[in-house]
Design a protein around this motif. Structure first.
Motif, PDB file in Angstrom:
ATOM      1  N   GLN A 153      15.819  20.899  25.145  1.00 26.67           N
ATOM      2  CA  GLN A 153      15.107  19.747  24.732  1.00 26.67           C
ATOM      3  C   GLN A 153      15.633  18.533  25.238  1.00 26.67           C
ATOM      4  O   GLN A 153      15.035  17.630  25.696  1.00 26.67           O
ATOM      5  N   GLY A 154      17.137  18.612  25.488  1.00 30.25           N
ATOM      6  CA  GLY A 154      17.614  17.275  26.380  1.00 30.25           C
ATOM      7  C   GLY A 154      17.347  17.314  27.766  1.00 30.25           C
ATOM      8  O   GLY A 154      16.949  16.270  28.201  1.00 30.25           O
ATOM      9  N   GLU A 155      17.142  18.456  28.505  1.00 27.07           N
ATOM     10  CA  GLU A 155      16.547  18.483  29.753  1.00 27.07           C
ATOM     11  C   GLU A 155      15.135  17.717  29.982  1.00 27.07           C
ATOM     12  O   GLU A 155      14.899  16.979  30.695  1.00 27.07           O
ATOM     13  N   ARG A 156      14.382  18.043  28.942  1.00 26.83           N
ATOM     14  CA  ARG A 156      13.001  17.674  28.757  1.00 26.83           C
ATOM     15  C   ARG A 156      12.952  16.013  28.496  1.00 26.83           C
ATOM     16  O   ARG A 156      12.277  15.259  29.024  1.00 26.83           O
ATOM     17  N   ALA A 157      13.883  15.831  27.744  1.00 29.46           N
ATOM     18  CA  ALA A 157      14.019  14.082  27.490  1.00 29.46           C
ATOM     19  C   ALA A 157      14.494  13.623  28.581  1.00 29.46           C
ATOM     20  O   ALA A 157      14.121  12.419  28.751  1.00 29.46           O
ATOM     21  N   LEU A 158      15.290  14.028  29.352  1.00 28.81           N
ATOM     22  CA  LEU A 158      16.001  13.320  30.568  1.00 28.81           C
ATOM     23  C   LEU A 158      14.911  13.276  31.396  1.00 28.81           C
ATOM     24  O   LEU A 158      14.659  12.264  32.022  1.00 28.81           O
ATOM     25  N   ALA A 159      14.007  14.239  31.871  1.00 28.53           N
ATOM     26  CA  ALA A 159      12.892  14.261  32.756  1.00 28.53           C
ATOM     27  C   ALA A 159      12.133  12.985  32.285  1.00 28.53           C
ATOM     28  O   ALA A 159      11.398  12.276  33.151  1.00 28.53           O
ATOM     29  N   ASP A 160      11.527  13.167  31.081  1.00 28.32           N
ATOM     30  CA  ASP A 160      10.615  12.207  30.511  1.00 28.32           C
ATOM     31  C   ASP A 160      11.163  10.821  30.696  1.00 28.32           C
ATOM     32  O   ASP A 160      10.489   9.833  30.959  1.00 28.32           O
ATOM     33  N   GLY A 161      12.461  10.582  30.309  1.00 27.51           N
ATOM     34  CA  GLY A 161      13.147   9.226  30.109  1.00 27.51           C
ATOM     35  C   GLY A 161      13.289   8.766  31.751  1.00 27.51           C
ATOM     36  O   GLY A 161      13.034   7.380  31.739  1.00 27.51           O
ATOM     37  N   LEU A 214      21.715  -2.230  28.219  1.00 29.66           N
ATOM     38  CA  LEU A 214      22.509  -1.210  27.951  1.00 29.66           C
ATOM     39  C   LEU A 214      22.075  -0.130  26.983  1.00 29.66           C
ATOM     40  O   LEU A 214      22.197   1.046  27.310  1.00 29.66           O
ATOM     41  N   LYS A 215      22.144  -0.743  25.896  1.00 29.25           N
ATOM     42  CA  LYS A 215      22.016   0.057  24.459  1.00 29.25           C
ATOM     43  C   LYS A 215      20.595   0.733  24.882  1.00 29.25           C
ATOM     44  O   LYS A 215      20.480   2.074  24.347  1.00 29.25           O
ATOM     45  N   GLY A 216      19.552   0.367  25.411  1.00 27.20           N
ATOM     46  CA  GLY A 216      18.263   0.889  25.682  1.00 27.20           C
ATOM     47  C   GLY A 216      18.390   2.093  26.549  1.00 27.20           C
ATOM     48  O   GLY A 216      17.535   3.054  26.523  1.00 27.20           O
ATOM     49  N   VAL A 217      19.261   1.873  27.512  1.00 31.56           N
ATOM     50  CA  VAL A 217      19.249   3.242  28.409  1.00 31.56           C
ATOM     51  C   VAL A 217      20.900   4.163  28.215  1.00 31.56           C
ATOM     52  O   VAL A 217      20.666   4.999  29.128  1.00 31.56           O
ATOM     53  N   LEU A 218      21.581   3.752  27.332  1.00 33.03           N
ATOM     54  CA  LEU A 218      22.593   4.671  27.353  1.00 33.03           C
ATOM     55  C   LEU A 218      22.353   5.961  27.090  1.00 33.03           C
ATOM     56  O   LEU A 218      22.945   7.013  27.686  1.00 33.03           O
ATOM     57  N   SER A 219      21.482   6.458  26.296  1.00 30.18           N
ATOM     58  CA  SER A 219      21.221   7.626  26.008  1.00 30.18           C
ATOM     59  C   SER A 219      20.754   8.469  27.377  1.00 30.18           C
ATOM     60  O   SER A 219      20.977   9.729  27.598  1.00 30.18           O
ATOM     61  N   LEU A 245      21.552   7.597  30.384  1.00 29.84           N
ATOM     62  CA  LEU A 245      22.595   7.785  31.224  1.00 29.84           C
ATOM     63  C   LEU A 245      23.318   9.211  30.666  1.00 29.84           C
ATOM     64  O   LEU A 245      24.054   9.852  31.579  1.00 29.84           O
ATOM     65  N   LEU A 246      23.672   8.985  29.477  1.00 27.64           N
ATOM     66  CA  LEU A 246      24.637  10.232  28.805  1.00 27.64           C
ATOM     67  C   LEU A 246      23.729  11.699  29.306  1.00 27.64           C
ATOM     68  O   LEU A 246      24.430  12.492  29.517  1.00 27.64           O
ATOM     69  N   LEU A 247      22.574  11.610  29.051  1.00 25.46           N
ATOM     70  CA  LEU A 247      21.701  12.712  29.322  1.00 25.46           C
ATOM     71  C   LEU A 247      21.897  13.055  30.847  1.00 25.46           C
ATOM     72  O   LEU A 247      22.138  14.393  31.045  1.00 25.46           O
ATOM     73  N   HIS A 248      21.937  12.169  31.612  1.00 26.13           N
ATOM     74  CA  HIS A 248      22.118  12.458  33.012  1.00 26.13           C
ATOM     75  C   HIS A 248      23.320  12.974  33.480  1.00 26.13           C
ATOM     76  O   HIS A 248      23.528  14.123  34.125  1.00 26.13           O
ATOM     77  N   LEU A 249      24.378  12.412  32.726  1.00 20.43           N
ATOM     78  CA  LEU A 249      25.806  12.753  33.163  1.00 20.43           C
ATOM     79  C   LEU A 249      26.131  14.191  32.628  1.00 20.43           C
ATOM     80  O   LEU A 249      26.884  15.086  33.374  1.00 20.43           O
ATOM     81  N   LEU A 250      25.529  14.363  31.720  1.00 15.01           N
ATOM     82  CA  LEU A 250      25.870  15.814  30.926  1.00 15.01           C
ATOM     83  C   LEU A 250      24.910  17.041  31.726  1.00 15.01           C
ATOM     84  O   LEU A 250      25.260  18.054  31.482  1.00 15.01           O
ATOM     85  N   ALA A 251      23.913  16.520  32.277  1.00 12.96           N
ATOM     86  CA  ALA A 251      23.095  17.333  33.041  1.00 12.96           C
ATOM     87  C   ALA A 251      23.643  17.786  34.300  1.00 12.96           C
ATOM     88  O   ALA A 251      23.542  18.935  34.678  1.00 12.96           O
ATOM     89  N   GLU A 252      24.709  16.808  34.954  1.00 18.99           N
ATOM     90  CA  GLU A 252      25.487  17.086  35.894  1.00 18.99           C
ATOM     91  C   GLU A 252      26.296  18.147  35.725  1.00 18.99           C
ATOM     92  O   GLU A 252      26.827  19.040  36.492  1.00 18.99           O
ATOM     93  N   ARG A 253      27.100  18.010  34.627  1.00 21.36           N
ATOM     94  CA  ARG A 253      28.256  18.843  34.161  1.00 21.36           C
ATOM     95  C   ARG A 253      28.584  18.555  32.626  1.00 21.36           C
ATOM     96  O   ARG A 253      28.493  17.602  31.899  1.00 21.36           O
ATOM     97  N   GLU A 254      28.782  19.805  32.002  1.00 20.71           N
ATOM     98  CA  GLU A 254      29.426  19.590  30.555  1.00 20.71           C
ATOM     99  C   GLU A 254      30.721  18.628  30.608  1.00 20.71           C
ATOM    100  O   GLU A 254      31.414  19.001  31.475  1.00 20.71           O
ATOM    101  N   SER A 255      30.870  17.931  29.464  1.00 20.84           N
ATOM    102  CA  SER A 255      32.069  16.970  29.724  1.00 20.84           C
ATOM    103  C   SER A 255      32.422  16.737  28.067  1.00 20.84           C
ATOM    104  O   SER A 255      31.490  16.813  27.263  1.00 20.84           O
TER     105      SER A 255
END
Length: 115
Positions: free
Chosen positions: A83-91, A10-15, A17-27
């Motif tokens: 930059q977060g959008e790119r990191a999400l796509a790459d991740g 989970l520690k390895g994928v938490l970031s 998951l967070l990027l995806h949730l925040l891409a869905e909507r600001e929280s």
């Protein structure tokens, strides 16, 4: 009974998951925790989410804004940066390749001798 997740995995994928949730909507932070828990990550607590959000902000992958609250202090809302959008796509692409590779090994038949 909710299924628990391996903390190291989970520690390895938490970031991611967070990027995806925040891409869905600001929280705001606690809302992110609730959304993770609603998605089945019931063992994810604030004590791991807030440091991860802070790290993502330090890395320039999320930005924040304070929004006044009628029920207490202002809430810090998180949203993705370009930059977060790119990191999400790459991740997500990296995660997909990893899942395929792991599945390829785990789906191989085991021999009767176990070797």
């Amino acid at each position: 009974m909710p299924e628990s997740h391996d903390p190291q995995l989970l520690k390895g994928v938490l970031s991611l998951l967070l990027l995806h949730l925040l891409a869905e909507r600001e929280s705001y932070g606690y809302e992110v925790v609730q959304r993770l828990q609603a998605a089945g990550f019931t063992d994810v607590l604030e004590g791991s989410v807030y440091p991860a959000l802070t790290r993502l902000q330090r890395e320039g992958r999320v930005q924040t804004r304070l929004v006044p609250s009628t029920s207490g202090p202002a809430r810090k809302y998180y949203r993705l940066t370009p930059q977060g959008e790119r990191a999400l796509a790459d991740g997500a692409a990296t995660w997909g390749r990893l899942v395929e590779s792991v599945d390829a090994v785990l789906k191989r038949p085991l021999s009767a001798e176990g070797n």
